[in-house]
Motif scaffolding. Sequence first.
Motif, PDB file in Angstrom:
ATOM      1  N   ILE A  36      -6.651   1.857  -7.054  1.00 39.73           N
ATOM      2  CA  ILE A  36      -6.299   3.264  -6.822  1.00 39.73           C
ATOM      3  C   ILE A  36      -7.571   3.945  -6.335  1.00 39.73           C
ATOM      4  O   ILE A  36      -8.522   4.124  -7.099  1.00 39.73           O
ATOM      5  CB  ILE A  36      -5.796   3.983  -8.088  1.00 39.73           C
ATOM      6  N   GLU A  37      -7.579   4.312  -5.075  1.00 34.73           N
ATOM      7  CA  GLU A  37      -8.773   4.890  -4.456  1.00 34.73           C
ATOM      8  C   GLU A  37      -8.532   6.340  -4.066  1.00 34.73           C
ATOM      9  O   GLU A  37      -7.418   6.707  -3.648  1.00 34.73           O
ATOM     10  CB  GLU A  37      -9.152   4.082  -3.216  1.00 34.73           C
ATOM     11  N   ILE A  38      -9.565   7.156  -4.187  1.00 32.37           N
ATOM     12  CA  ILE A  38      -9.476   8.566  -3.812  1.00 32.37           C
ATOM     13  C   ILE A  38     -10.469   8.883  -2.701  1.00 32.37           C
ATOM     14  O   ILE A  38     -11.559   8.306  -2.644  1.00 32.37           O
ATOM     15  CB  ILE A  38      -9.727   9.481  -5.035  1.00 32.37           C
ATOM     16  N   ILE A  73       0.841  -1.205   0.000  1.00 29.36           N
ATOM     17  CA  ILE A  73       0.000   0.000   0.000  1.00 29.36           C
ATOM     18  C   ILE A  73       0.874   1.251   0.000  1.00 29.36           C
ATOM     19  O   ILE A  73       1.881   1.323   0.712  1.00 29.36           O
ATOM     20  CB  ILE A  73      -0.905   0.039   1.248  1.00 29.36           C
ATOM     21  N   VAL A  74       0.460   2.232  -0.800  1.00 28.63           N
ATOM     22  CA  VAL A  74       1.045   3.571  -0.743  1.00 28.63           C
ATOM     23  C   VAL A  74      -0.098   4.551  -0.520  1.00 28.63           C
ATOM     24  O   VAL A  74      -1.010   4.641  -1.343  1.00 28.63           O
ATOM     25  CB  VAL A  74       1.811   3.932  -2.028  1.00 28.63           C
ATOM     26  N   LEU A  75      -0.097   5.247   0.614  1.00 28.82           N
ATOM     27  CA  LEU A  75      -1.108   6.267   0.923  1.00 28.82           C
ATOM     28  C   LEU A  75      -0.442   7.632   0.811  1.00 28.82           C
ATOM     29  O   LEU A  75       0.619   7.865   1.402  1.00 28.82           O
ATOM     30  CB  LEU A  75      -1.669   6.042   2.328  1.00 28.82           C
ATOM     31  N   CYS A  76      -1.057   8.519   0.056  1.00 33.57           N
ATOM     32  CA  CYS A  76      -0.471   9.843  -0.124  1.00 33.57           C
ATOM     33  C   CYS A  76      -1.561  10.901  -0.194  1.00 33.57           C
ATOM     34  O   CYS A  76      -2.697  10.622  -0.572  1.00 33.57           O
ATOM     35  CB  CYS A  76       0.407   9.888  -1.366  1.00 33.57           C
ATOM     36  N   LYS A 109       2.899   7.671   2.884  1.00 32.65           N
ATOM     37  CA  LYS A 109       3.156   6.582   3.815  1.00 32.65           C
ATOM     38  C   LYS A 109       2.993   5.283   3.034  1.00 32.65           C
ATOM     39  O   LYS A 109       2.055   5.149   2.257  1.00 32.65           O
ATOM     40  CB  LYS A 109       2.186   6.625   4.989  1.00 32.65           C
ATOM     41  N   PHE A 110       3.904   4.338   3.237  1.00 31.41           N
ATOM     42  CA  PHE A 110       3.842   3.126   2.435  1.00 31.41           C
ATOM     43  C   PHE A 110       4.328   1.933   3.241  1.00 31.41           C
ATOM     44  O   PHE A 110       5.069   2.067   4.228  1.00 31.41           O
ATOM     45  CB  PHE A 110       4.684   3.275   1.166  1.00 31.41           C
ATOM     46  N   LEU A 124      -4.949   9.714  -1.973  1.00 30.82           N
ATOM     47  CA  LEU A 124      -4.978   8.541  -2.836  1.00 30.82           C
ATOM     48  C   LEU A 124      -4.412   7.350  -2.083  1.00 30.82           C
ATOM     49  O   LEU A 124      -3.437   7.484  -1.342  1.00 30.82           O
ATOM     50  CB  LEU A 124      -4.143   8.755  -4.104  1.00 30.82           C
ATOM     51  N   VAL A 125      -5.051   6.199  -2.270  1.00 29.50           N
ATOM     52  CA  VAL A 125      -4.544   4.942  -1.739  1.00 29.50           C
ATOM     53  C   VAL A 125      -4.262   4.034  -2.935  1.00 29.50           C
ATOM     54  O   VAL A 125      -5.178   3.647  -3.655  1.00 29.50           O
ATOM     55  CB  VAL A 125      -5.545   4.262  -0.787  1.00 29.50           C
ATOM     56  N   PHE A 126      -2.980   3.714  -3.142  1.00 33.83           N
ATOM     57  CA  PHE A 126      -2.572   2.787  -4.191  1.00 33.83           C
ATOM     58  C   PHE A 126      -2.320   1.420  -3.567  1.00 33.83           C
ATOM     59  O   PHE A 126      -1.703   1.327  -2.500  1.00 33.83           O
ATOM     60  CB  PHE A 126      -1.271   3.239  -4.858  1.00 33.83           C
TER      61      PHE A 126
END
Length: 478
Positions: A264-266, A236-239, A322-323, A292-294
């Motif tokens: 990919i969520e917004i 997960i990558v949250l930005c 954060k990842f 965004l959450v990848f």
Amino acid sequence: MTETMARPPLDKKVISRLTEIFGEDRVLTNNTDMITYSYDASFETQLNPRKPEVAVIALSTEEVSECVKLANEYKIPVYPRGAATGQTGGAVSTKGGIMMDLSKMNRILDIDHRNMQVMIEPGVIQNDLNEALKPYGLRFPPDPGSANMCTVGGMVSNNSSGLRAVKYGVTRHYVLGMEVVLPTGDVIVTGGAHSKALKSVSGYDLAHLMIGSEGTLGIVTRLRLKLLPLPVTRGIVLCSFKELEDAGAAVNAVFSSGLQPSAIEIMDFNCTKAVNMMKPELNLPIDNEAILVFEVDGAKEEVSSQVTRLKKVVEKYASYIKFSDEPEECEKLWQARKLVGAAVGLLKPGGFRVYGGEDICVPISRLPETLREIHNIADRYGIVCGIYGHVGDGNLHTGPVVNSNNEVEMENVQKMIDDIHDLAIKMEGTTTAEHGVGIVRAKYMDVEHGPAMDIMRAIKKTLDPNNILNPGKMALPN
């Protein structure tokens, strides 16, 4: 209670014959049961419940077939229904008739793990299916937010998708064949009567005609589904981003880099605020217009590499990143997105979240302007609204929050919903990408499809000349 029955009451002979087919305990006529069957999860049915005249609980294809033959003989409408988690009024009556409850047809008939497929009845709950598949290292990939409640038959009816559609596609990509009861009561099997092949180009693709038809062309009684292996691990990558435009640019940059995220969520600033209210320990970054959450998946080494590459791509646009590729930490980061649908109701004290205008899809390039315009529409009507969704394929969910005792808000939110649907079409998109048409979006079908709607109506008339299956849905005849 809205009166929907524009036809004579059911003949006593019909009730008697239904009792012969289903038995007395599975033919329901009392008012309390009819009220229960008057709703699905839509805002529309909260405002305008629609009662059938009788509900039957089916346990077999034979029962469904006999019931439909009877209905066709007497020209009685039949409404197929699963778990009723739909948000468009697709599983409620429009003019009395018979409610066909398929939720008890919920057997997993054959897990054919060697051939990467499974045979099930339509009432199987999506998450129950995947739990049964786990010991074989397999899964049914479509994953709607209602996976703990929705039936796979309902997913097929609406061609549902979910968080990971950007990589794995939607329900139709996993349907190999199905058993269908036609409006005459005849039973057919699509995809080959005895086939276990994973693909075929033999004959017309009748399965895909049925998928997304919302029970207007036939009632599905069995499904043969394609399966995929479970991913070994996920990362997960949250930005977060100061501007919506930066979030859109980051998505395009990720695709251009050759990466293929599984999700990919917004979440917009209102959604971030709501999640922090519900679960403060998540401590999502604030003072940003979007998060965004990848998600990436695959072998552990591959996931670690993809997470590192993703971070490098998005750090040019993001103000916070954060990842992780550790399972427990990934689940914690993913919680925020999982909570948002319920959390948005906290944005207004005493308010409730309205499920309306919640399923539009627009081209990825037009996401930033669409997000901003939805907020402009909400501000114009004085409605608090959170926006989230599957940004990887342009699918947005809007969450207006209103007080039910405020008549002005209740009127304005319906105007807002209309404007959001109009906006989707203006942006070269669609009014629905996951949840279907039903009653709610029927009025937009001609605008979206033009002369193609004439062909759809001709198909309906050919297969169902007496118009008994789920009439009044999808802008088809009532």
